[in-house]
Design an enzyme around this catalytic site. Structure first.
Site, PDB file in Angstrom:
ATOM      1  N   ARG A 177       0.924  -1.255   0.034  1.00 36.87           N
ATOM      2  CA  ARG A 177       0.239   0.018   0.195  1.00 36.87           C
ATOM      3  C   ARG A 177       0.883   1.122  -0.030  1.00 36.87           C
ATOM      4  O   ARG A 177       0.620   2.323   0.445  1.00 36.87           O
ATOM      5  CB  ARG A 177      -1.035   0.088   1.273  1.00 36.87           C
ATOM      6  CG  ARG A 177      -2.069  -1.378   1.027  1.00 36.87           C
ATOM      7  CD  ARG A 177      -2.693  -1.454   0.021  1.00 36.87           C
ATOM      8  NE  ARG A 177      -3.620  -2.502   0.351  1.00 36.87           N
ATOM      9  CZ  ARG A 177      -3.457  -3.902  -0.050  1.00 36.87           C
ATOM     10  NH1 ARG A 177      -2.315  -3.970  -0.687  1.00 36.87           N
ATOM     11  NH2 ARG A 177      -4.119  -4.595   0.035  1.00 36.87           N
ATOM     12  N   SER A 227     -11.393  -1.715   2.690  1.00 37.21           N
ATOM     13  CA  SER A 227     -10.693  -1.780   4.237  1.00 37.21           C
ATOM     14  C   SER A 227     -10.181  -0.478   4.569  1.00 37.21           C
ATOM     15  O   SER A 227      -9.618   0.163   3.756  1.00 37.21           O
ATOM     16  CB  SER A 227      -9.229  -2.678   4.023  1.00 37.21           C
ATOM     17  OG  SER A 227      -9.821  -3.996   3.542  1.00 37.21           O
ATOM     18  N   GLU A 297      -5.984   3.853   5.437  1.00 35.30           N
ATOM     19  CA  GLU A 297      -5.601   3.778   3.804  1.00 35.30           C
ATOM     20  C   GLU A 297      -6.276   4.849   3.079  1.00 35.30           C
ATOM     21  O   GLU A 297      -5.969   5.397   2.196  1.00 35.30           O
ATOM     22  CB  GLU A 297      -6.107   2.146   3.341  1.00 35.30           C
ATOM     23  CG  GLU A 297      -5.234   1.297   3.553  1.00 35.30           C
ATOM     24  CD  GLU A 297      -5.719  -0.057   2.943  1.00 35.30           C
ATOM     25  OE1 GLU A 297      -6.602  -0.012   1.747  1.00 35.30           O
ATOM     26  OE2 GLU A 297      -5.318  -1.163   3.301  1.00 35.30           O
TER      27      GLU A 297
END
Length: 304
Positions: A177, A227, A297
């Site tokens: 990520r 998420s 995120e």
């Protein structure tokens, strides 16, 4: 050039322009106010020309793809939103088991083209609700796979000098990520994926299994950004949140999903402020109980 002039320039080069455009419909969270200008990019040259014009005039702007990992402010966005969507969604085979796709192409479309041509390697991405640009930008992944595993080439717009470059795999960094593009401001305009020949029935079976797991375990019936937190080393974010007693915890219209605690959902009428407050509460609670810092995120984009 002011913002009105930028809009006129965008229209003159074939881009679609809207003013005072609501941003909520352009994000998967379905929240956010209006932007002053919403410009539909119709190609790499237009993206470069608009960036150069905006930078030269001091006009604030941001790029937006499918909006699946973005949270705009309730006030909206002061400036221009450059949208890479359907006008930049060309996709096709590129030989040697490769697929090329513009940044606005839905990731699911790339997976489907791979299936149609018996190409394996992108099964993990089937069901990720994002575009190619966003997926490359953040190195999207699921079920043990990541975009970096199959990515071999990226076309980018350098925002420093507004040039367009093709980068090979060794020219950029991709980690969990995290990518070069997240840190240097370069804009992803397209990508090439290298896959492997496989059995079509097996590929389809894997895709069906993973989409079934998504439907069973994720709250797909509600708006969300997937998420919410990155996976902390040695832990699972959803398990930490659940063990903190936060399943179903609600602030305004934002809720920790009862189906999967790693998701914050818009239960109905949520605001950006609700979601930000819930993110903060989760982070504080998990830190107090387990000493683990959860990294978000979702990219919050302020009004100004």
């Amino acid at each position: 050039m002011d913002l009105t002039g930028l809009c006129s320039f965008a229209a003159s080069i074939g881009c679609e322009v809207k003013t005072n455009e609501p941003l909520a419909p352009h994000t998967t969270f379905k929240v956010g106010g209006c932007c002053e200008a919403f410009i539909e990019i119709n190609g790499p040259k237009s993206a470069a020309a608009l960036c150069e014009a905006a930078d030269g005039s001091g006009i604030r702007y941001c790029f937006l793809g499918n909006g699946s990992n973005v949270l705009f402010d309730d006030l909206g966005y002061k400036g221009a939103v450059f949208h890479i969507g359907s006008l930049m969604s060309d996709i096709g085979l590129a030989g040697n088991n490769r697929i090329r796709a513009d940044a606005g192409t839905r990731l699911s479309s790339v997976c489907t083209l791979a299936l149609d041509n018996s190409l394996s390697g992108l099964e993990f991405a089937y069901g990720i609700p994002g575009s190619v640009g966003g997926a490359v930008f953040m190195n999207a992944g699921a079920y043990g796979g990541e975009i970096k595993d199959v990515l071999v080439e990226v076309t980018v717009l350098y925002t420093v000098d507004h040039s367009i470059k093709r980068l090979e795999r060794g020219d950029f960094v991709m980690k969990y990520r995290d990518t070069s593009f997240m840190n240097n401001g370069d804009i992803v305009l397209g990508a090439v994926f290298e896959l492997k020949s496989g059995d079509k029935a097996e590929i389809k079976s894997a895709m069906d299994e993973l989409i079934g797991r998504r439907r069973d375990k994720q709250p797909l019936e509600y708006p969300s950004a997937g998420s919410t937190f990155k996976r902390p080393f040695g832990y699972f974010a959803g398990k930490l949140i659940q063990d903190s007693g936060l399943r179903g915890f609600t602030i305004g219209g934002a809720q920790v999903s009862e189906k999967h605690c790693g998701f914050i959902i818009n239960k109905g009428g949520a605001t950006s402020a609700d979601i930000l407050a819930l993110i903060s509460h989760i982070q504080q609670t998990v830190k107090e109980k387990f000493g683990v810092e959860l990294e978000c995120e979702v990219r919050y984009i302020p009004y100004e």
